[in-house]
Structures are given as structure tokens and as C-alpha cells.
Write an enzyme that holds these catalytic residues in place. Sequence first.
Site, PDB file in Angstrom:
ATOM      1  N   LYS A  60      -2.148  -6.369   1.936  1.00 24.03           N
ATOM      2  CA  LYS A  60      -0.943  -7.543   1.714  1.00 24.03           C
ATOM      3  C   LYS A  60       0.102  -8.085   2.320  1.00 24.03           C
ATOM      4  O   LYS A  60      -0.230  -7.433   3.634  1.00 24.03           O
ATOM      5  CB  LYS A  60      -0.668  -6.080   0.781  1.00 24.03           C
ATOM      6  CG  LYS A  60       0.849  -6.685  -0.240  1.00 24.03           C
ATOM      7  CD  LYS A  60       1.592  -5.453  -0.785  1.00 24.03           C
ATOM      8  CE  LYS A  60       2.590  -5.792  -1.820  1.00 24.03           C
ATOM      9  NZ  LYS A  60       3.193  -4.828  -2.111  1.00 24.03           N
ATOM     10  N   SER A 135       3.605  -5.613  -7.171  1.00 26.09           N
ATOM     11  CA  SER A 135       3.851  -6.982  -6.022  1.00 26.09           C
ATOM     12  C   SER A 135       2.296  -6.700  -5.753  1.00 26.09           C
ATOM     13  O   SER A 135       2.544  -7.699  -5.017  1.00 26.09           O
ATOM     14  CB  SER A 135       5.100  -6.450  -5.407  1.00 26.09           C
ATOM     15  OG  SER A 135       4.797  -5.650  -4.333  1.00 26.09           O
ATOM     16  N   SER A 159       4.454  -1.168  -7.066  1.00 25.25           N
ATOM     17  CA  SER A 159       3.033  -2.197  -6.697  1.00 25.25           C
ATOM     18  C   SER A 159       2.481  -0.985  -6.519  1.00 25.25           C
ATOM     19  O   SER A 159       1.746  -2.802  -5.939  1.00 25.25           O
ATOM     20  CB  SER A 159       4.037  -2.507  -5.874  1.00 25.25           C
ATOM     21  OG  SER A 159       4.862  -3.126  -6.213  1.00 25.25           O
TER      22      SER A 159
END
Lengths: 468, 95, 468
Positions: A60, A135, A159
Site C-alpha cells: 500500500k 482504504s 482499512s
Amino acid sequence: MIDTLRLTAEDAAGLLERGEASGDELAGAYLDAIEARDPELHAYLHVVGEQGEGVPIAHKDVITTKGIPTTAGSKILLGYTPVFDSTVAARCKEAGLPILGKTNLDELAMGSSTENSAFGPTRNPWDPERVPGGSSGGSAAAVAGGLAPWALGTDTGGSVKQPASLCGVVGLRPTYGTVSRYGIVAFASSLDQVGPLTKTVRDNARLYEIIAGQDPCDSTTVELPEPVAIPEGEDLTGVRIGVPKEMNEAEGIDPGVSASVNAAIRLAEELGADVEETSLPRSVDYGLACYYLVAPAEASSNLARYDGVRYGHRAAVDGDLTALYARTRWEGFGAEPKRRILLGTYALSAGYYDAYYGQAQKVRTVIAREHAAAFERFDVLVSPTSPTVAFRIGEKAENPLAMYLSDLLTIPANMAGLPGLSIPCGLSDGLPVGLQLIGPQFSENALFRVGHALERALGFDFVPERLR
Amino acid sequence: MAITREDVLHVAALARLEIPEGEVEGVREQLGAILEAVGKVSELDLADVEPTSHPLDLVNQWAEDEPRPSLPREEALANAPDPADGSFRVPAVGG
Amino acid sequence: MNGWEPVIGLEIHVQLKTRTKMFCRCENVWGEEPNTRTCPVCLAHPGTLPVPNKTAIEWTVKLGLALDCEIAERALFHRKNYFYPDLPKGYQISQYDVPLCSEGRFVVPGPDGDREIGIVRAHLEEDAAKTIHVGGAAGRIHGAEYSLVDFNRGGTPLVEIVAKPDVRSGEEARRFLQLLRQTVIELDISDAEMEKGSLRCDANVSVRKAGEEGYRTKTELKNMNSFKFVADGIAVEVERQIARYQAGEEVMQQTLHFDPQTGTIAPLRSKEEAHDYRYFPEPDLVAVAPPADMVERARAEIGELPAARIRRLEAEVDLDLAYGLVTSGRDALYARVPGDDRRAVANVLMNQLAAAGVDPAAVDGAELGRLVAARETIPRQTFLDALGASADPDFTADPYLAETTVSDAAALDPVIDGILAANPGQVEAYRGGKEGLLGFFVGQVMKETQGKADARVVNERLREKLNA
């Protein structure tokens, strides 16, 4: 021919060990898949394609990688190339995992759909009209879409767990303090944790084993009390499973989601678990409000460093320093970070601290106690991970409060610093449903054991139907 | 506890965010709605409850006072938008 | 002061001389090239985290014990949020409601006995970076074109000591500071040099009528970088405030700058917005609970405090000399020097020995005692030469004591007569009223005798002959 949609990380490691594929061939297969499918999915912000002899990984884009741009999905970090590695990136590097690329996310990890990325949304591999969750939506979509064998995400309010649920993959939010946050672009320091997104629970345990453990660069980390156990058995005899009724009957849970989760719970009973209803009344009632005070407050402070002085975006301003700061930050941050900065600043400001931030910190104590009491009777608590399956892109974009409800069920355990594992447990309207398993602090091995047993028994096919 | 326009401007100034004039009211409405929702925490009487600022109850995590190499200056300044004379240049303060 | 009582509260910052910074392991050094002692942590790169310096914590405990403070069982770090280019994170890690040290006292011996100055707290924080203002007048903020930020000093450990408003004069403030400086030097935790900024003092000044309860409006005096400026600045501000009240005016709360050149006080430009630092517990750090062994080790390292030694010395010499000896670090040598005339010993140590620039610790007390005892009977130059050599490893007073002064008038008269004969013009002028010429004749005699003549006898004989 390597089928990246089907291949687990363990399978990939097997190919390498047996010499059936070279590291380059393996990475090449993923790069081909990225080339073929990422223009549609937009899981990646930056494809790196490192060479190496291990199972490649996607990070990420809040995970700092030396020499590789790290934007956190924000214009405020455009042009920033880190001069150091985050601890998790360094550990993956030491373990020989080459980086495939950096994945898309809600800007600065703030969001539940990956629509808040400054660089455009990621699409759900099960249905490109829908969000992958967030996210860590880019990491979840990359794994689900066969664009990475495994990936790292971060989880503040849900997330990792929530996008895992929406994309039909396995996501672990570890116990706070077991994985280093050093080099993770900070959102809310007392909540942020790095976690693996994988196709299977065993892959998840293997990646967790690589990244977990005390880090001298993060003084909030601890050594694991016991080594990570890669789960094997399929039996759940003696495991006490609690079903908090507020988390399973909350308003807004799709009937299809409930049906899948209930089926999984029944299956656990068949595997030998003792299942009983329990209650976490205030955790669910007050968790969301508590979270949306604590997280923005910490974020408002964590994001103060983006001022255009040392790195990142700097506005072109003829004026003094204050004007430069205010313009740089207004231009650099998107709507959601700005909203949370303002909210958090307000919650910490003179006259409001006690009513908002101070009170939220006390609610946190209440939530932790409620969970601790539950864990005197249960080894694991279960609930849906997300109240809904993947929603349509744009459906909640204009309504922050509706979007915040996506994390209703993941937040309580996060507030208490507890580990949570989301595993796919079925489909509703052709879209994956996630089952959330929550345990006491440092109970990852128990979560892996239960998750693995259920995964075997459920036989969920993690390859999106439309790509099979 | 409705948030006023002045509150919004005050908080924006504290946070160094320059809200364009036309957007202030929209920001006020959104913040107001969120604050109303999160204000729910005040329903609980928690006078006797200790706040939690940390999920783990740890103390004394520190490092020995032993130097490690610093960054070469070129690396320290590599990401700087406006480096000058080996330093980070900024406009005059409050000039 | 005609019925007015000054009320002075001091805030002192002491920069610790640890090897590394407070929250990263960059070297804590002074005077290096800009930005050569920085790392991702002290430049506040995204995702970096603070790790506290254990030595800095231990030293703060040590200082707290020396200030008779209570040491917190569980101290916290807080974030103090504000924007400034010298503050890379947008917040300073400091301490707020639970500092390491609180509720202490510091004794300041004075002409009217001991004064006990209360200590509110001593807490640990990180220093700001250095900002150089370029363009405009002499590096001052006003009118600068731009500023250059050097992060070498950024993040170095700083102890802030807040004293209760118990100080009653500028002179007392000076004594307090001098004693505090000597204390931290003896604790070996700071070089405490005001010119270098490793010891800084701000003063909150107000005045009230004698016997009046409560406090009136205070002003804050900043940037006083020497003991003298502290004493002078406070004295000037006290006078200014009294004059205003006497003129029927009010004192405004403001921050002031004392200009030692002109001896005047001017307001610093007031910030356009009120401060709201939004303190909250630093989520990146855990609590500090100084362990018993650390506290005991620190306590064991504290010797007899300077104030106690001043009190003992005051019985032998006067208060000023006692302060001088102790705050110059010469009192240990003083104790090693035998001799009945203690004032003479003290005076030699404070004057001639100080001027000779020798290290007091290296001086043999017994030998120095012999020199001091003979100071009237050996030539002055010989005495000074001996002091200059007194720190040499093999120093003995013997060769110097062998050179006795010529005080026999019979031996000096021929020399004096010769000088007078050789300078008839000056003799005439002297007799005509220019008595200042005596010094000239003394000098000539001293030159002729290579400094061995007893100056007292030479003076006597010269007067007698010139006035004859």
C-alpha cells in the site's frame, strides 16, 4: 503458464522451491497480469517490478520504500521519494520479497472505498462498477484480481479488514504494537497497524510472521509472546465462539450478509466450536463516534508536517510563510483529509478537548473493558466484517457519514487494540461477504486457527466469478 | 453546540488551511453534521473512567544514547522544494 | 522600591549534553555545518517515529532530584501543536500535565539569609531547529527576505524548569540562575552556556503593593542571554511597571525584549492569533515510569549542592566571595588551600589565579597555601609567575619563595636617589603639584630592581624624598 488468479503465495513459493519457475518468471507473470487488468482495476499507483528470487509483494502506498515514490494517494506527497525504508518494507526485503509495486488507497488512508485517492479510484475485481473497499482497496483488489500473490495494507478503523471483505480475500488487522509503524505514513498513531492481505489464511500467517515483532524504531511495539503458528487443522473442538448480538443485528446489515455470516457460524458449530450469543452494547453504540473523534484528532496533528518546507507539494505563493502553509495544505490535501484535519483540530482545541477528545479517550476505556469481559468467556468473537457487500462507485461519495458507517463493525475491536481477521464466507448477490473474527490481544494464532478451519470448510472460491 | 462560521475560520487558521471564501459555508455544514453525530460520546457519564491513550499498557521503551550516522546533507535536502545554502529556504516569517 | 514588591517567575531551559538527540540517534553537537546532523526522524519525514533517549530521561530525573522535586511514577509526553518552520512535525514533543519532575524547591542564599524558590516542574522536551533570517537588518526577523532552516539543533533534548513566582529582585534572579547553572554543570548534564544558548532564561515579571494578595498583570521578558542582562532587564522592567502604576496607568500583558546596549525594553511583535496548542498525549510514545534503580543511581550521583556549600563558605568569607568561589567551581580548591586568612585565599583564587587561567582542579592546595602566605614577602611578579605555573604537574613553591622582596630602605635608597637624579624635570613637576607622577617613579624603581622592591617601602621612601 502461471495462473496468478488462482496461485496462492504458498503455491508460488512452492514453484520457486521446486525450481518450476524462476523469481523473474513469477514476477513476470504478475507484471503481465497487471498490464492486462490494471488499466481497468487501477489497483496500482506505481508499478516497480523488482527482480528477485522470492514471492513478490505489493505495498500500500503509505508504506515507505526507499528510492520508490511514496504518495499515500495524496497530492501533498507528489514528487516525494523516501530516503529510507519502513521497517515492514525492510523486513519484506530481508525475506527476499521483491516489490511488484505500490497500491492505491484512499488519500492518506482516510476512507472506506478507495474513491478518495487523489489519483482516481480502484475498482473491485468482482464488479468493476463497485468499490473495492478501503482504504487498502488497491492491495485488496490486487490480491483478488491476481495482480499480486499477497500485499500489505494498513488498518486504522478497518482499512484492511473491510476491503478484504469486499474483495473476497483474507485480511488481518494485527494486535496493536505487534507490527512496526516506522515508515508508515501516519493517520492515527494509536490505531494504525500494518496487516497482510492474502488469498488464504495460511498465506496471511506467513506474511504476518515476516513483518511482526518488536522494532527499536517504534517504541510502541512489543515482541510476540509466542511464535506465529501456521494453521493446519480443521477441527474447532473446544473453541468458544461468542456472537455479539449488536454486531450481528445492527441496523444496516444486509440480509444477504447476515445469511452468509450465520451459515459460517453454524459451520463453526459443526466443526466442534461452542457458539453462544453475547453482547457488546456500548462498543457498537459508541464505537463509531469515539473513532471519529480520536482518529481525526491524531490525524490533525500527524498531518501538520506537510507544510511544503522539507518535501512534497509546495504552493506557488507570493506572500509570507503563513500564506504559504495555508495555500500549500489547502491545495495538497483532498476533501476527506481536510475534513478530518478540521474536525480533529476542533476536537482538540481549547474549550472542546474535554467534551470531545477527552471523552472519546474514556469511551475507549469502556470499549476495551467490554471486550475484555467478553474474552473471559470466549476465545473468539464473530460478526460480519462490513454491513454490506461492495457498493457502487459514487454511491456514498457525497455523504461522509454514510461512508463512515462502513466501518461500524470493524471499529470497536480496533479501538481496543485487538486483532481481527476477515475471511470470505460466501456471496451475496454475487459479491463476497466477509466474516470478522476478533480475539484478545496477541491471539493471532487462535484467529488463524479458526479462520483456517472455516476457510477449509467453507470452500470459498476466491477467484472473482467474472474472471474465472 | 452548533459550529459557527467563526469557529470554522478559527479552526482553519489553527490548522493552516486556507478555505476559499465560497467554500466556508459548505465546510461548516459538513462539520456540523459530523460533530452532531460524534457528540454522541457525551451521552455517557464517564467521570470516573480513566482515559485510554494507548491500547497496550507499556512503559519505558527507550534507546541507549549511542549515535548513529546521520543522512548525508544531499539526501536530507533531496526532497526539499527550495533548498539554499545547505538549508531549507522558506519565505520570511510573518513578513 | 517605596512600597512595591516585584514578583518574578523564572522559566529556564537547559540543553542536555547527551551524545544523541532526544528522539533520534543523530549526534547532539554544536557548530557543525547546517543540516549535517539530521535523519528522517528529526526532519519529520512521513511515517517516522520518536524513540526516547534513555540518558536524557535519567538526567532529567537527576536534575529533578537536585531540585528536590517529586519524580513522577508515570510521566507522559504530550504533543504541543503549532506551525513554525523550526518545528518540522508541526508539533513539539513536550510534557504537559504529568511531567517527570514536579513540586520542588531550590535554595538561594542571599544577604538576608536563605531564600527558598519553589519549583513548579522540570520537564523534558525537544528543542526547535535553528532559523537564520536573511536580508533585512542584522539577521532579525523584521524585514527579512527569507529564512534558512538548519535542523542540526532540531530535536536535541531540553529540560524546561518552571519556578514559582518567588523571586523578588533582578539580583536574586541572577543568583538563582548562577546557582542553577553551577548545579547542572556539577551534575554533568549540560555545559549550560548562556552565550551558546544551552542555558536560556525567560522571566515573568509583575509588581504589587507590599502586603497585597494575588498577582497583577505580568509581562514576559525574553532573550536575556547573560546573567547580567537577566538582572538588569528585570530591574528595568520592575522600574517601568512601578512607574506606570504610579502614573495611574495599567501594565499590559505582553512579551518584551530587553536591549542590553541601550538598557531599554521594547515589546516583541505580538502574534496575530492567540495560541491554542491543542496538547494531547503523544500516541507515538509510551509512558515513562522511572525505575527505582535509575532513580537511585541518579540520586547517588548528586554531590553536595552549591547552595549548601555557599552557606558553609559564607561563615569564612563574605556572600559575594562565597558565590564567586562556588559558581566558578573554585571552592573545592579553596578547601584544599591551607591558611588562616581565608579571605586572602578566596581573593587570590577569584582574582590572580583566575586571571592566570589555570585549571583549579590541577592545583596542589598545599603549595598554593604556601604562596598565598608569602604573597606580601615575595615580589609581585614572582607571585604571579608562581600562580601561572601552579597547575603544572611538578609544581613546588620553593624556587618562588626563595626570591624575597627587597624591603630594606638602606638597600633601596641608592636606587631611588639615582632615579630622582636622572629625572630632574619630573621631580620638579611633582614638587610643582603633579603628584600623579609618583607612579612613574615607582615604576622606574621597580624596573631597576626587576620587580623585587617592596612597593610599600618604595612608595614611602619616594614620598619622603620628594616632599623633603
